[in-house]
Design an enzyme around this catalytic site. Structure first.
Site, PDB file in Angstrom:
ATOM      1  CE1 TYR A 297     -23.332 -46.654  10.144  1.00 31.36           C
ATOM      2  CE2 TYR A 297     -21.963 -45.377   8.647  1.00 31.36           C
ATOM      3  CZ  TYR A 297     -22.365 -45.686   9.940  1.00 31.36           C
ATOM      4  OH  TYR A 297     -21.796 -45.031  11.011  1.00 31.36           O
ATOM      5  CE1 TYR A 341     -22.579 -41.596  11.676  1.00 31.60           C
ATOM      6  CE2 TYR A 341     -21.980 -40.279  13.586  1.00 31.60           C
ATOM      7  CZ  TYR A 341     -21.668 -41.256  12.652  1.00 31.60           C
ATOM      8  OH  TYR A 341     -20.453 -41.879  12.697  1.00 31.60           O
TER       9      TYR A 341
END
Length: 388
Positions: A297, A341
């Site tokens: 991430y 994203y």
């Protein structure tokens, strides 16, 4: 920790379908429509129909209720529906929830989804606005009056301490941005397709909150992503090779807050990620040296380095060298810095493609993939493997 041994979930469920909308800066349609498009695409990929679905999982932050998505997709009865909190930290936990339901026999086919207009609608990067009083929001009261109003500013506190502790410069973070953008440049689905960057480009990008520059910060994206989870046995009869959930875990650390855990003894690590790492390695029966691809991430580059260190890929303060030396393929889709994203759910999809052998930037022979979720918050992670 509550579990000392390998948990019985390992190998009981698999991701059998993945689907997404295009990733854009202005989708021109509702978040519900994005969710439905992604769910239908994932079901098509799995060779299943809406009528096969009896479970749905999403994020607490998602604006598309499970029953509304079910109606819009033409699904029937649902026997399981669940939501996971803490923003991007929920990404891998949605698959954990789905796998638990499948393994327990509560549901047979569970779809995980996330959809938002995060660029054209509500922009998380705008920071805290009109926050209602709550126990959860109280922690922010220790940071907001001092100007720490945005996610970038919260991460910058830890990043500055990290640089100081290990005698590094902000260039250390640039290696993550360069690697992500290199992979994004060869991924047609990525926003930054055809646009790699160099360390010099990173160093020339404007400050957002020192020591974070523009190219240390993830994108704001409109789009949707969905995943279909079912039993390994059922997945074997579907069109694509199963991406087996070898391990799934959630974690919150001592003194945990949502991105403002500044009162811990040390700001240079991610204890919640350490909780997840220990559980994943124990359950999967694997270690850092066994992983073929890492999908970490990357909402902000410093936390990628800290994740590598928490998972034991390298020593403390050595994350930048690890990335620069390319000891492990990282974020082969371009990550949230380069592709999109989507709160990390697109990273899970990339993990599935790597296991299937269908990724645009395919790592030869990849069969063991680590995927992580949002950092600085209670988080989650997965180890996906091939079937057998």
């Amino acid at each position: 920790m509550s579990a000392r041994g390998r948990d019985p979930l390992s190998g009981r469920a698999a991701v059998a379908g993945i689907g997404a909308t295009e990733f854009s800066k202005d989708s021109g349609r509702s978040e519900l429509r994005l969710a439905v498009e992604a769910v239908r695409a994932a079901l098509d990929d799995a060779g299943l129909t809406p009528g096969d679905v009896d479970g749905l999982v999403t994020f607490t932050m998602d604006t598309s209720p499970e029953i509304t998505v079910a109606q819009a997709c033409g699904m029937g009865d649902l026997s399981f529906f669940s939501r996971v909190h803490y923003g991007g930290g929920a990404a891998c936990a949605t698959v954990l929830q789905a796998a638990l339901a499948v393994a327990a026999g509560v549901a047979e086919v569970v779809v995980c989804y996330r959809a938002f207009n995060e660029r054209s609608g509500r922009r998380f990067g705008a920071g805290v606005q009109h926050r209602e009083p709550s126990a959860e929001g109280a922690a922010l009261g220790w940071a907001l009056p001092f100007g720490l109003l945005t996610p970038a500013s919260w991460v910058a506190m830890a990043a500055q301490r990290y640089l100081h502790r290990y005698g590094l410069t902000p260039e250390a973070f640039g290696h993550v941005a360069v690697v992500d953008r290199r992979y994004a440049a060869t991924n047609p689905a990525a926003h930054f397709y055809g646009r790699p960057i160099t360390l010099a480009d990173h160093a020339a990008s404007r400050w957002i909150v020192e020591p974070l520059r523009l190219l240390d910060c993830c994108q704001e994206t409109d789009g949707g992503q969905a995943l279909v989870v079912t039993s390994v046995e059922r997945a074997r009869d579907l069109p694509h090779p199963p991406a087996v959930v070898a391990a799934a875990a959630q974690g919150a650390g001592r003194g945990q807050e949502q991105m403002t855990s500044f009162y811990r003894d040390d700001l240079t690590g991610l204890p919640e990620t350490g909780v997840v790492a220990r559980r994943l390695w124990r359950t999967a029966g694997l270690g850092p040296g066994d992983i073929d691809v890492g999908i970490l991430y990357d909402h902000f580059t410093p936390f990628v380095l800290m994740q590598l260190e928490e998972f034991g890929f390298c020593g403390r303060g050595e994350g930048a060298d690890f990335v620069a030396e390319e000891r492990l393929p990282l974020n082969t889709h371009g990550g949230q810095l380069g592709e999109a994203y989507l709160h990390g759910v697109n990273g899970i999809a990339e993990g599935v493609r790597q296991v299937r052998g269908t990724a645009v930037n395919q790592v030869p022979g990849a069969s063991r993939v680590l995927v992580t979720a949002g950092t600085g918050v209670p988080t989650s992670g997965l180890v996906l493997t091939g079937d057998g």
